[in-house]
Design a protein around this motif. Structure first.
Motif, short mmCIF file in Angstrom:
data_model
loop_
_atom_site.label_atom_id
_atom_site.label_comp_id
_atom_site.label_asym_id
_atom_site.label_seq_id
_atom_site.Cartn_x
_atom_site.Cartn_y
_atom_site.Cartn_z
N ARG A 1 0.83 -1.20 0.00
CA ARG A 1 0.00 0.00 0.00
C ARG A 1 0.87 1.27 0.00
N ASN A 61 -3.93 -5.01 -3.20
CA ASN A 61 -5.17 -5.77 -3.24
C ASN A 61 -4.81 -7.24 -2.99
N LEU A 115 -3.63 5.80 -8.88
CA LEU A 115 -4.07 4.48 -8.40
C LEU A 115 -5.02 3.88 -9.43
N CYS A 116 -4.95 2.54 -9.53
CA CYS A 116 -5.76 1.85 -10.53
C CYS A 116 -7.21 1.82 -10.08
N THR A 117 -8.13 2.31 -10.93
CA THR A 117 -9.54 2.32 -10.56
C THR A 117 -10.09 0.91 -10.49
N ASN A 122 2.16 1.70 -3.51
CA ASN A 122 1.12 2.21 -4.40
C ASN A 122 0.88 3.70 -4.20
N ASN A 131 -8.55 -1.49 -9.25
CA ASN A 131 -7.85 -2.08 -8.12
C ASN A 131 -6.90 -3.23 -8.51
#
Lengths: 232, 637
Positions: B409, B431, B422-424, B412, B426
């Motif tokens: 985290r 993750n 950040l990747c929408t 990221n 996820n």
């Protein structure tokens, strides 16, 4: 043989086919001088001769090209090399670039001339130092066709200084004007190259004529004439 | 006599034919076709400043070939674009795209100086396309030559935005590496070649007694003019040289040399001082400039001491991209460089996080997916990453994961700070579904391969382009060969992937024009990523999975297809050109948005492209369609 030729020309016996073609030319209606420059058709002409004296030297080649609606029809150019019984002197070949072999491979002068008239119809003829081309063509026509075919001529040697007085080239040569406008010519003095160079100069002059408010062929001819008289 | 007349008529065309024979593509056309073209041409004149063609003239109805002069393109409204507009010179033709699609030109074509242009009417243009394969090729397919022009434009456009400090403004005198190597025209070819070989140089200049260049012989010429032509190498070198080499003065800026090179396709420019040869600048001399910036930037990244510093350096990456675009770097090179620098940056972020939060006790690999996995990151890329870890004897797998997730985290978030949102979806290492052991990844991949629902397929397209960024490569290599073995034997899965890939059709209309989006958000636009690039990416991935190719980059996969004879080398070349062109357009678009302070996206409006770009884009989409046709043939869809 037409009445005109019988009265004024040298007596020349022409085959009936040629005679008919000349008569057909006489029937053509010339365009009005009121035609707008944007719609007008001109024929740009250049002749090559065996020397620089239009009254004595022989006609070697005629080049011509249509200039219509503001465009030079370079793809439909006209060039005829005239058959010579005696080839021209060596130093002159250096100028016009027509080799003796080509000269003897040409076509008879009467055929070349009739084809030229058919190509030019009765459009205004355009040349640089037009008096030279005019004299050569008229003399050859009288000699081999025994007649005179009248044309309106537009001399760019007059028109160019009239439209570009600021160039201060009242007695300039074609080369002077080509240089001034940056027109590149690959090989000057071949009839067709000279025709295209003259044609390009004419395109520039037409562009300038429009900017100076000249609208019709008649106005353009008058402009050139006025310039001619201005330095007599 | 008839023969003689034809000969005389042909002679009257000689001046025009001589002109045409000096320029591509006319020089390559059959004699008959050149004759036909010459016979159809009319010449017109435009004084400096006059418009030759413009959108208001209605659909294009004639081809213009510049005989002499210069013509500039400018957008109909944009005064400010006048400076950076493209320019056409003698021998170049326009507006081919508008003529082909019977539409008005997008830009005003204006004579910059007194200009003569030949005109070819539409019907004659159509006839010529039908009868001359070379001309047809030139108008519709010659992507490579068009791309050169497009790159020239990209350079011209970017060059204006690049600051005074960029080396492309450096005078040529500062780029000359050594005394020019020259010889006389009567030098035997053998001696000239020996000089090239001995001095390890790429070119030799042939000069006269006054040191004025007469010609140039380059290594590139040796193959075609000497070796393949079986040229007697005792003959004088003047027989094989390129005459009248292009030249500039020592004060001319480097970008002028680059433009000349792009325009003439020559790799060398002579530098003349008062008519005397003083040096030669090669393409390599120009483009080596950018490596200076590149090397120092990647060093700065690997040494950065904080995430804040890395964030600033990420901005420098963007500046470098702009500079490389201005210098005409190849798209593939630019994408690879962006990816290489982003890799450095990611590794440095991980190292900094290890220093700050403690190094995890298990061995792990940081994975990149999606475009980063394919080495195809552009300026606008969100994160797609994950972790592959080795199970520890002391802890359960879930306990290990619990230890790794907070650490991931931090990474990221730090990447987000450096400009990678950040990747929408996820797809990120923080993750739990993306932080797995090798066995868990295998189990997850198997489920997708066996399941084959639309969601599984979508995930496969993102995750199967994985590659290691940080950590040991070995477990990742094992995972890859496992995937290739499994997919190679699961034709059902590949077939479904193929079906899925074919749903995304290139946006070409029936009349060969573009189909644009109908959404409210981006009306009249094409999504270059989804509609333009994805067909290539998906097609290349399918071919790779189906033929056991372990490359992850799209271009690498296509090249491997050529090597393994899965595709014809010629097809592959065309696909690569098409793909890199769409990427170029995308980078340019994002770069323009960035300069204007806008967030980057992939939406381009075809109507706002110049005709050259429109034409190439269309051709590129046609290539995408070809690749799809190949895929549907393979899987009988």
């Amino acid at each position: 043989m037409s009445l005109f030729a019988r009265l004024f020309g040298d007596r020349v016996e022409l085959p009936p086919a040629l005679e008919n073609r000349i008569n057909a030319w006489r029937e053509i209606k010339p365009a009005s001088e009121q035609v707008l420059l944007a719609d007008a058709t001109f024929v740009v002409v250049d002749v090559e001769t065996s020397g620089l004296d239009p009254r004595r030297d022989r006609l070697l080649a005629i080049g011509a090209c249509l200039l219509s609606e503001g465009r030079l029809w370079s793809g439909a150019g006209f060039e005829r090399i005239i058959f010579q019984t005696e080839t021209s002197s060596k130093d002159n070949i250096l100028i016009h670039g027509i080799a003796p072999g080509e000269q003897s491979g040409g076509i008879p002068p009467e055929q070349a001339l009739v084809e030229f008239f058919e190509f030019a119809r009765k459009h205004v003829l355009v040349a640089y130092h037009a008096q030279f081309d005019r004299t050569v063509i008229d003399r050859a026509t009288r000699a081999v066709l025994g007649t005179h075919l009248p044309y309106s001529w537009l001399d760019l040697a007059d028109l160019a200084p009239a439209l570009f007085p600021e160039a201060r080239l009242p007695h300039g040569s074609l080369d002077d004007w080509l240089y001034r406008f940056g027109i590149h010519v690959v090989s000057r003095h071949r009839a067709m190259d000279d025709v295209l160079a003259t044609g390009e100069l004419m395109l520039i002059l037409l562009n300038q004529a429009k900017k100076r408010g000249l609208e019709t062929v008649g106005q353009l001819l008058a402009e050139a004439e006025a310039q001619q008289h201005s330095h007599i | 006599m008839v023969e003689s007349l034809d000969a005389q008529q042909a002679m009257a065309l000689q001046p025009v034919i001589a002109f045409l024979n000096r320029h591509a593509p006319f020089a390559q056309m059959a004699e008959d076709d050149v004759y036909y073209l010459a016979s159809q041409l009319k010449l017109s004149f435009f004084a400096a400043g006059e418009a030759i063609a413009g959108p208001e003239h209605g659909p294009a109805d004639r081809l213009f070939i510049i005989k002499q002069g210069r013509v500039q393109g400018e957008s109909p409204n944009g005064q400010e674009e006048k400076e950076s507009a493209w320019e056409l010179v003698g021998g170049e033709s326009f507006p081919i795209g508008a003529l082909l699609s019977r539409r008005p030109v997008n830009t005003v074509h204006r004579a910059v100086e007194d200009t003569f242009v030949f005109e070819l009417a539409q019907d004659a243009f159509d006839t010529l396309i039908a009868r001359s394969p070379e001309f047809h090729d030139f108008c519709t397919r010659r992507l490579a030559s068009l791309l050169d022009q497009a790159l020239t434009q990209a350079q011209a456009a970017s060059a204006t935005a690049v600051s005074e400090f960029t080396p492309m403004n450096a005078p040529l005198r500062s780029l000359i590496q050594h005394e020019p190597v020259s010889c006389r025209p009567d030098t035997p070819i053998r001696d000239a070649l020996e000089q090239l070989h001995k001095l390890r140089i790429g070119s030799i200049i042939i000069v006269d007694d006054k040191q004025h260049p007469q010609g140039i012989l380059t290594l590139h010429d040796v193959l075609s003019r000497i070796a393949l032509a079986e040229q007697d190498i005792d003959a004088p070198v003047s027989e094989v040289i390129t005459r009248d080499p292009i030249w500039l003065t020592p004060d001319a800026p480097a970008h002028e040399a680059a433009l000349l090179m792009a325009r003439h396709g020559f790799g060398h420019v002579c530098v003349l001082d008062k008519g005397k040869l003083v040096g030669v600048v090669s393409e390599r001399d120009l483009f080596s400039l950018q490596r200076i910036g590149l090397v120092s930037l990647s060093r700065d990244i690997t040494r950065a001491e904080s995430v804040d510093t890395l964030g600033e350096l990420a901005n420098d990456i963007q500046r470098l991209v702009q500079q490389m675009l201005a210098q005409g770097g190849s798209v593939e090179q630019i994408l690879r460089i962006i990816t290489a620098l982003n890799d450095h940056l990611t590794r440095r972020v991980i190292e900094l996080m290890e220093e700050k939060h403690g190094k995890p006790s298990v061995r792990y690999v940081w994975l990149a997916f999606g475009s980063e996995g394919r080495y195809e990151q552009t300026l606008v890329t969100d994160q797609d990453n994950g972790i592959l870890f080795e199970p520890s004897p002391e802890m359960s797998i879930d306990e290990t994961r619990e230890q790794l997730l907070p650490f991931a985290r931090h990474i990221n978030e730090a990447l987000d700070q450096c400009g990678f949102p950040l990747c929408t979806g996820n797809i990120m290492a923080s993750n739990p579904e993306c932080c797995l052991t090798g066995d868990e990844w295998r189990a997850r991949f198997s489920r997708w391969i066996e399941g084959g629902s639309p969601e599984h397929l979508l995930k496969a397209t993102i995750f199967f382009d994985f590659r290691p960024i940080y950590g040991e490569c070995q477990p990742v290599d094992q995972l890859r060969s496992w995937v290739l073995d499994l997919t190679g034997s699961q034709s059902r899965f590949l077939r479904m992937m193929a079906e899925n890939a074919l749903r995304n059709r290139p946006p070409l209309g029936l009349v060969r024009d573009f189909i644009t989006s109908t959404s409210d958000e981006h009306p009249d636009a094409i999504d270059l990523k989804v509609n333009g690039l994805t067909p290539f990416v998906d097609g290349a991935r399918l071919l790779a999975l189906g033929h056991g190719i372990d490359e992850t980059s799209t271009l690498g996969r296509l090249r491997a297809c050529s090597e393994r004879k899965v595709l014809e080398p010629r097809e592959v070349d065309a696909l690569i050109e098409a793909y890199t062109y769409i990427q170029l357009l995308r980078i340019r678009h994002q770069e323009e948005q960035r300069s204007a302070g806008l967030p980057g996206d992939n939406f381009v409006e075809p109507d706002k492209l110049n005709e050259l770009d429109r034409r190439i884009l269309k051709e590129a989409f046609r290539q995408a369609r070809k690749l799809q046709a190949r895929v549907s043939l393979d899987y009988q869809l």
